[in-house]
Design a protein around this motif. Structure first.
Motif, PDB file in Angstrom:
ATOM      1  N   ARG A  85      30.956   7.142  21.191  1.00 31.88           N
ATOM      2  CA  ARG A  85      31.838   5.971  21.197  1.00 31.88           C
ATOM      3  C   ARG A  85      31.603   5.098  19.968  1.00 31.88           C
ATOM      4  O   ARG A  85      32.542   4.543  19.391  1.00 31.88           O
ATOM      5  CB  ARG A  85      31.616   5.159  22.478  1.00 31.88           C
ATOM      6  N   ASP A  86      30.345   5.024  19.515  1.00 29.35           N
ATOM      7  CA  ASP A  86      29.998   4.224  18.337  1.00 29.35           C
ATOM      8  C   ASP A  86      30.275   4.962  17.026  1.00 29.35           C
ATOM      9  O   ASP A  86      30.025   4.421  15.947  1.00 29.35           O
ATOM     10  CB  ASP A  86      28.523   3.817  18.392  1.00 29.35           C
ATOM     11  N   GLY A  87      30.762   6.188  17.121  1.00 28.38           N
ATOM     12  CA  GLY A  87      31.124   6.955  15.933  1.00 28.38           C
ATOM     13  C   GLY A  87      29.959   7.607  15.217  1.00 28.38           C
ATOM     14  O   GLY A  87      30.084   8.009  14.060  1.00 28.38           O
ATOM     15  N   LEU A  88      28.795   7.730  15.898  1.00 30.62           N
ATOM     16  CA  LEU A  88      27.613   8.302  15.267  1.00 30.62           C
ATOM     17  C   LEU A  88      27.541   9.821  15.401  1.00 30.62           C
ATOM     18  O   LEU A  88      26.939  10.491  14.552  1.00 30.62           O
ATOM     19  CB  LEU A  88      26.345   7.673  15.857  1.00 30.62           C
ATOM     20  N   ASN A 100      16.704  -3.289  14.627  1.00 30.36           N
ATOM     21  CA  ASN A 100      17.771  -4.230  15.007  1.00 30.36           C
ATOM     22  C   ASN A 100      18.586  -4.696  13.810  1.00 30.36           C
ATOM     23  O   ASN A 100      19.780  -4.932  13.921  1.00 30.36           O
ATOM     24  CB  ASN A 100      17.199  -5.444  15.745  1.00 30.36           C
ATOM     25  N   GLN A 101      17.940  -4.798  12.656  1.00 40.37           N
ATOM     26  CA  GLN A 101      18.677  -5.237  11.459  1.00 40.37           C
ATOM     27  C   GLN A 101      19.719  -4.207  11.036  1.00 40.37           C
ATOM     28  O   GLN A 101      20.641  -4.520  10.296  1.00 40.37           O
ATOM     29  CB  GLN A 101      17.721  -5.567  10.321  1.00 40.37           C
ATOM     30  N   TYR A 102      19.571  -2.962  11.516  1.00 43.55           N
ATOM     31  CA  TYR A 102      20.548  -1.919  11.196  1.00 43.55           C
ATOM     32  C   TYR A 102      21.483  -1.629  12.366  1.00 43.55           C
ATOM     33  O   TYR A 102      22.356  -0.767  12.275  1.00 43.55           O
ATOM     34  CB  TYR A 102      19.841  -0.614  10.808  1.00 43.55           C
ATOM     35  N   GLY A 103      21.280  -2.322  13.485  1.00 44.49           N
ATOM     36  CA  GLY A 103      22.107  -2.108  14.666  1.00 44.49           C
ATOM     37  C   GLY A 103      21.860  -0.757  15.330  1.00 44.49           C
ATOM     38  O   GLY A 103      22.764  -0.175  15.925  1.00 44.49           O
ATOM     39  N   GLN A 122      24.522   7.923   7.901  1.00 43.75           N
ATOM     40  CA  GLN A 122      24.208   6.647   7.253  1.00 43.75           C
ATOM     41  C   GLN A 122      23.222   5.850   8.124  1.00 43.75           C
ATOM     42  O   GLN A 122      22.247   5.285   7.610  1.00 43.75           O
ATOM     43  CB  GLN A 122      25.492   5.850   7.039  1.00 43.75           C
ATOM     44  N   ALA A 123      23.460   5.819   9.438  1.00 40.56           N
ATOM     45  CA  ALA A 123      22.545   5.112  10.352  1.00 40.56           C
ATOM     46  C   ALA A 123      21.167   5.764  10.332  1.00 40.56           C
ATOM     47  O   ALA A 123      20.137   5.069  10.349  1.00 40.56           O
ATOM     48  CB  ALA A 123      23.117   5.108  11.771  1.00 40.56           C
ATOM     49  N   SER A 147      19.203   1.487  17.927  1.00 41.07           N
ATOM     50  CA  SER A 147      18.103   1.431  18.894  1.00 41.07           C
ATOM     51  C   SER A 147      17.077   2.510  18.560  1.00 41.07           C
ATOM     52  O   SER A 147      17.359   3.448  17.807  1.00 41.07           O
ATOM     53  CB  SER A 147      18.628   1.656  20.316  1.00 41.07           C
ATOM     54  N   MET A 148      15.886   2.401  19.123  1.00 45.62           N
ATOM     55  CA  MET A 148      14.862   3.410  18.900  1.00 45.62           C
ATOM     56  C   MET A 148      15.320   4.769  19.410  1.00 45.62           C
ATOM     57  O   MET A 148      15.089   5.787  18.760  1.00 45.62           O
ATOM     58  CB  MET A 148      13.551   3.009  19.575  1.00 45.62           C
ATOM     59  N   ARG A 149      15.945   4.792  20.565  1.00 39.03           N
ATOM     60  CA  ARG A 149      16.402   6.064  21.125  1.00 39.03           C
ATOM     61  C   ARG A 149      17.461   6.690  20.225  1.00 39.03           C
ATOM     62  O   ARG A 149      17.413   7.884  19.945  1.00 39.03           O
ATOM     63  CB  ARG A 149      16.937   5.887  22.541  1.00 39.03           C
ATOM     64  N   THR A 150      18.404   5.888  19.757  1.00 39.48           N
ATOM     65  CA  THR A 150      19.442   6.405  18.867  1.00 39.48           C
ATOM     66  C   THR A 150      18.822   6.943  17.583  1.00 39.48           C
ATOM     67  O   THR A 150      19.168   8.033  17.127  1.00 39.48           O
ATOM     68  CB  THR A 150      20.490   5.321  18.551  1.00 39.48           C
TER      69      THR A 150
END
Length: 152
Positions: free
Chosen positions: A79-82, A32-35, A105-106, A37-40
């Protein structure tokens, strides 16, 4: 008054489930501190590992999810650009999934996994090895009984 006797297999299953949920909450708190989710985080890791071999079908099998669930999550990740969905020219069909620089980066942020390391440190290396083998045995039996094919 009805006396309920505990079936040891059910109690063990409940312990496994509760343990998983507790570890999951610790991991989610860290992510959560990185925004992310576990699935992502899981999808980013697999997408980078598989490279051009990654597909919605493969991801749905690896993560034991319906194809539409993976597709919907990929739409959110795009949509989140990942990620970027690369389609066949002139068609609506997806050819491949590309992880964007923002996604990389994420991934790097989410790959630290300090929370998991901290929880697992409660076990010695030998205990971890024993647990690994026991859980793999249960996973294999459940996969077989569900009529599924194990993909690692």
């Amino acid at each position: 008054m009805v006396k309920i006797t505990a079936d040891k297999d059910v109690v063990l299953w409940q312990l496994i489930s509760r343990t998983y949920l507790s570890i999951r909450r610790v991991r989610e708190k860290e992510l959560n501190q990185y925004g992310v989710s576990m699935r992502t985080a899981g999808f980013l890791s697999e997408l980078l590992r598989l490279g051009k071999q990654a597909s919605i079908g493969t991801m749905s099998k690896i993560h034991s999810l319906a194809r539409h669930s993976v597709s919907e999550h990929f739409t959110r990740m795009e949509r989140d650009g990942l990620i970027e969905k690369v389609k066949y020219p002139g068609k609506n069909r997806i050819r491949s999934i590309k992880v964007t620089p923002k996604g990389i980066q994420a991934y790097h942020k989410s790959s630290k996994r300090e929370s998991v390391k901290s929880v697992m440190s409660a076990l010695t290396e030998e205990e971890q090895s024993i647990l690994w083998n026991l859980l793999a045995k249960l996973r294999d039996r459940a996969t077989e009984q569900a009529g599924e094919k194990l993909i690692e």
